[in-house]
Design a protein around this motif. Structure first.
Motif, mmCIF file in Angstrom:
data_model
loop_
_atom_site.group_PDB
_atom_site.id
_atom_site.type_symbol
_atom_site.label_atom_id
_atom_site.label_comp_id
_atom_site.label_asym_id
_atom_site.label_seq_id
_atom_site.Cartn_x
_atom_site.Cartn_y
_atom_site.Cartn_z
ATOM 1 N N CYS A 57 8.493 -1.760 4.551
ATOM 2 C CA CYS A 57 7.242 -1.109 4.146
ATOM 3 C C CYS A 57 6.729 -1.659 2.825
ATOM 4 O O CYS A 57 7.300 -1.396 1.770
ATOM 5 C CB CYS A 57 7.401 0.408 4.042
ATOM 6 N N ALA A 58 5.643 -2.420 2.893
ATOM 7 C CA ALA A 58 4.981 -2.927 1.686
ATOM 8 C C ALA A 58 3.499 -3.109 1.990
ATOM 9 O O ALA A 58 3.133 -3.570 3.068
ATOM 10 C CB ALA A 58 5.589 -4.247 1.250
ATOM 11 N N ARG A 59 2.666 -2.728 1.049
ATOM 12 C CA ARG A 59 1.223 -2.959 1.184
ATOM 13 C C ARG A 59 0.852 -4.159 0.323
ATOM 14 O O ARG A 59 1.128 -4.182 -0.872
ATOM 15 C CB ARG A 59 0.441 -1.713 0.766
ATOM 16 N N LEU A 60 0.223 -5.142 0.954
ATOM 17 C CA LEU A 60 -0.124 -6.375 0.256
ATOM 18 C C LEU A 60 -1.590 -6.409 -0.145
ATOM 19 O O LEU A 60 -2.027 -7.347 -0.810
ATOM 20 C CB LEU A 60 0.231 -7.584 1.121
ATOM 21 N N ARG A 61 -2.362 -5.394 0.283
ATOM 22 C CA ARG A 61 -3.735 -5.128 -0.167
ATOM 23 C C ARG A 61 -4.798 -6.048 0.401
ATOM 24 O O ARG A 61 -5.976 -5.888 0.074
ATOM 25 C CB ARG A 61 -3.815 -5.149 -1.701
ATOM 26 N N ASP A 253 14.257 4.797 7.069
ATOM 27 C CA ASP A 253 14.451 4.062 5.823
ATOM 28 C C ASP A 253 14.039 4.930 4.651
ATOM 29 O O ASP A 253 13.437 5.994 4.814
ATOM 30 C CB ASP A 253 13.690 2.727 5.822
ATOM 31 N N VAL A 254 14.388 4.470 3.452
ATOM 32 C CA VAL A 254 14.028 5.149 2.210
ATOM 33 C C VAL A 254 13.587 4.084 1.215
ATOM 34 O O VAL A 254 14.089 2.950 1.236
ATOM 35 C CB VAL A 254 15.218 5.961 1.658
ATOM 36 N N ALA A 255 12.610 4.433 0.379
ATOM 37 C CA ALA A 255 12.171 3.512 -0.667
ATOM 38 C C ALA A 255 13.229 3.431 -1.766
ATOM 39 O O ALA A 255 13.840 4.435 -2.125
ATOM 40 C CB ALA A 255 10.845 3.975 -1.258
ATOM 41 N N MET A 256 13.423 2.243 -2.306
ATOM 42 C CA MET A 256 14.431 2.051 -3.348
ATOM 43 C C MET A 256 14.217 2.995 -4.524
ATOM 44 O O MET A 256 15.178 3.540 -5.086
ATOM 45 C CB MET A 256 14.398 0.596 -3.827
ATOM 46 N N HIS A 257 12.947 3.253 -4.888
ATOM 47 C CA HIS A 257 12.718 4.084 -6.075
ATOM 48 C C HIS A 257 13.151 5.533 -5.865
ATOM 49 O O HIS A 257 13.484 6.225 -6.817
ATOM 50 C CB HIS A 257 11.256 4.023 -6.533
ATOM 51 N N ILE A 300 16.946 0.263 3.301
ATOM 52 C CA ILE A 300 16.206 0.523 2.064
ATOM 53 C C ILE A 300 15.020 -0.432 2.025
ATOM 54 O O ILE A 300 15.183 -1.641 2.235
ATOM 55 C CB ILE A 300 17.087 0.298 0.820
ATOM 56 N N CYS A 301 13.822 0.105 1.772
ATOM 57 C CA CYS A 301 12.627 -0.738 1.677
ATOM 58 C C CYS A 301 12.090 -0.723 0.243
ATOM 59 O O CYS A 301 12.568 0.032 -0.600
ATOM 60 C CB CYS A 301 11.558 -0.254 2.655
ATOM 61 N N THR A 302 11.071 -1.536 -0.021
ATOM 62 C CA THR A 302 10.504 -1.563 -1.369
ATOM 63 C C THR A 302 9.445 -0.481 -1.558
ATOM 64 O O THR A 302 9.305 0.072 -2.632
ATOM 65 C CB THR A 302 9.830 -2.910 -1.690
ATOM 66 N N HIS A 303 8.655 -0.198 -0.517
ATOM 67 C CA HIS A 303 7.443 0.614 -0.639
ATOM 68 C C HIS A 303 6.563 0.056 -1.760
ATOM 69 O O HIS A 303 6.047 0.776 -2.606
ATOM 70 C CB HIS A 303 7.765 2.097 -0.889
ATOM 71 N N HIS A 304 6.383 -1.259 -1.700
ATOM 72 C CA HIS A 304 5.579 -1.974 -2.696
ATOM 73 C C HIS A 304 4.103 -1.651 -2.489
ATOM 74 O O HIS A 304 3.574 -1.795 -1.388
ATOM 75 C CB HIS A 304 5.823 -3.475 -2.525
ATOM 76 N N GLU A 305 3.437 -1.188 -3.549
ATOM 77 C CA GLU A 305 2.013 -0.864 -3.494
ATOM 78 C C GLU A 305 1.353 -1.289 -4.804
ATOM 79 O O GLU A 305 1.205 -0.493 -5.734
ATOM 80 C CB GLU A 305 1.788 0.632 -3.270
ATOM 81 N N PRO A 306 0.950 -2.554 -4.911
ATOM 82 C CA PRO A 306 0.333 -3.021 -6.158
ATOM 83 C C PRO A 306 -1.033 -2.380 -6.369
ATOM 84 O O PRO A 306 -1.807 -2.182 -5.429
ATOM 85 C CB PRO A 306 0.206 -4.534 -5.936
ATOM 86 N N LEU A 307 -1.328 -2.055 -7.621
ATOM 87 C CA LEU A 307 -2.610 -1.445 -7.979
ATOM 88 C C LEU A 307 -3.141 -2.074 -9.266
ATOM 89 O O LEU A 307 -2.364 -2.454 -10.148
ATOM 90 C CB LEU A 307 -2.449 0.064 -8.198
ATOM 91 N N SER A 308 -4.451 -2.155 -9.375
ATOM 92 C CA SER A 308 -5.065 -2.629 -10.612
ATOM 93 C C SER A 308 -4.859 -1.586 -11.704
ATOM 94 O O SER A 308 -4.606 -0.412 -11.420
ATOM 95 C CB SER A 308 -6.562 -2.874 -10.398
ATOM 96 N N SER A 309 -4.992 -1.994 -12.956
ATOM 97 C CA SER A 309 -4.745 -1.075 -14.066
ATOM 98 C C SER A 309 -5.694 0.120 -14.039
ATOM 99 O O SER A 309 -5.309 1.238 -14.400
ATOM 100 C CB SER A 309 -4.872 -1.813 -15.401
ATOM 101 N N SER A 310 -6.914 -0.080 -13.581
ATOM 102 C CA SER A 310 -7.888 1.016 -13.565
ATOM 103 C C SER A 310 -7.514 2.113 -12.573
ATOM 104 O O SER A 310 -7.928 3.268 -12.733
ATOM 105 C CB SER A 310 -9.286 0.480 -13.227
ATOM 106 N N ALA A 325 6.769 -2.974 -6.619
ATOM 107 C CA ALA A 325 8.216 -2.803 -6.412
ATOM 108 C C ALA A 325 8.992 -4.073 -6.073
ATOM 109 O O ALA A 325 10.223 -4.060 -6.105
ATOM 110 C CB ALA A 325 8.451 -1.772 -5.299
ATOM 111 N N PHE A 326 8.312 -5.171 -5.747
ATOM 112 C CA PHE A 326 9.051 -6.387 -5.400
ATOM 113 C C PHE A 326 9.934 -6.860 -6.555
ATOM 114 O O PHE A 326 11.080 -7.263 -6.360
ATOM 115 C CB PHE A 326 8.082 -7.511 -5.029
#
Length: 411
Positions: A57-61, A253-257, A300-310, A325-326
């Motif tokens: 599970c990861a969102r690459l946007r 699965d579960v996110a690492m965080h 275990i997955c990353t559940h990576h979800e990158p976001l801009s600072s705003s 999370a990568f």
């Protein structure tokens, strides 16, 4: 391509279930026989060599949200952190994952731009609107092996049942990110003392467990293969355990965080700790850890979800949920080993072979996997500059971590 010799490295191979110190030779990411045609020699003393990882599970946007990340930026971040196969939910903006013809293009672009094998989870309903089943036959033809409605609600339970029957007939896995909308409502954090004190709208654990219990009954009735992603509650582990004991075709699965962080981080309205499902209690974390240890939670997955600072600059409840999370995935895994939850080989299995089995792609993964050289002792500070992902949104920013990928070997 040159042949790389790594001397005295600890090889962690979950396929062979072996953990031994060896001198190995790699050519285009594959182990080869000893040879004199070595162009690079590395000292592997104290290092680990493990297969490239599979992230469920990861969102690459991309497409549609390139202000947060692109297939190029996030693919590079995944690959350089040892993750070669990435599964992404079907909720890009705009949604293209209900069109089998468009999915192949995304997969090709992920390899060309980011150097990763992208696995697109198809949409369970048309446009994720929860009204009508998507054309799952076309999605399967386009390369999808699983479908999901992501975090979007269904119009009613009849739609869910019809989509499960459709998926079962095609041999597709249905992925659930379980949350009952009527209970979660407009919540954003775990129901607990800190949320109450800060007056933040809450998502009770029941929002997850009620949804899981309901879906398990539907899975039993339809016989569909199902995967529960991003478990966050201790009670969810119990439900999955009971389902597995009954012989239902379910994995989780579960996110690492979720194995490291709790709702204490939201204190002071820390928007960097805003994620969905939310960070839960210490007790939930303890039961999630035990669930992974016991094998009730498969991977275990990353559940990576990158976001801009705003995206993290509004009042807490109005910020977008998600962690990059990568870049911390391996360090947090090494921490689980150092804390005694896993042996190194057990941890490696949870992020390589186990998710490949969940995704029914073990044979393909074995053919495509490269190797990752990890230094489990190196200490480094996570800064915005050191994060390879375009998103810098993590509550771990400026913390000192232990363990890092040194190099990924792949064709």
């Amino acid at each position: 391509m040159s042949i790389v010799k790594i001397e005295n490295v600890r090889v962690l191979d979950p396929i062979q279930q072996s953990d031994s110190v060896l001198t190995v030779y790699l050519e285009q990411g594959k182990l080869v026989s000893a040879t004199d045609e070595v162009e690079v020699t590395l000292d592997g003393q104290g290092k680990w060599l493990m297969p490239t990882m599979v992230d469920l599970c990861a969102r690459l946007r991309e497409p549609g949200q390139q202000q947060h990340g692109t297939l190029k930026s996030e693919g590079k971040a995944a690959r350089e952190n040892g993750i070669l196969h990435v599964f992404t939910p079907p909720d890009s903006k705009p949604i293209v994952q209900d069109n089998g013809a468009l999915i192949h293009g995304l997969v090709e672009k992920a390899m060309l731009d980011g150097g990763i094998y992208l696995q697109v989870i198809g949409a369970q309903t048309q446009g994720l609107k929860g009204q009508q089943p998507a054309n799952m036959a076309a999605l399967k033809k386009g390369g999808c092996t699983a479908v999901s409605n992501a975090n979007a609600p269904f119009a009613n339970d009849d739609v869910v049942i019809r989509t499960l029957e459709y998926a079962a007939g095609l041999g597709l896995t249905v992925v659930f990110y379980a949350e009952e909308p009527q209970i979660a409502k407009d919540g954003c954090v775990h129901e607990g003392f800190i949320a109450s004190r800060q007056g933040l709208p809450m998502i009770p654990a029941l929002a997850e467990t009620v949804a899981i219990a309901k879906y398990l009954l539907m899975i039993e009735a339809t016989g569909v293969n199902a995967h529960f992603s991003l478990l966050s509650c201790g009670a969810s582990v119990e439900l999955i355990k009971i389902a597995k004991e009954k012989g239902l075709p379910v994995t989780a699965d579960v996110a690492m965080h979720q194995l490291h962080l709790t709702d204490r981080l939201i204190d002071g309205f820390n928007a960097l700790a805003h994620v969905r499902p939310p960070l839960r209690s210490d007790k939930d974390q303890e039961r999630l850890r035990q669930g992974v240890k016991d094998g009730v939670i498969d991977a275990i997955c990353t559940h990576h979800e990158p976001l801009s600072s705003s995206a993290k600059m509004a009042p807490f409840a109005e910020t977008e949920p998600g962690f990059t999370a990568f870049d911390t995935y391996v360090s947090l895994g090494v921490q689980l080993v150092k804390e005694g939850l896993f042996t190194p080989l057990e941890w490696v299995e949870k992020v390589t072979l186990a998710p490949a089995k969940v995704a029914n792609m073990q044979e393909r993964w074995e053919q495509e996997a490269g190797w990752v050289l990890v230094d489990p002792e190196i200490q480094w500070t996570l800064t915005k500059e050191s994060i390879l992902s375009q998103g810098k949104n993590t509550p771990l920013i400026n913390q000192t971590l232990t363990g890092k990928v040194l190099q990924t070997f792949h064709a």
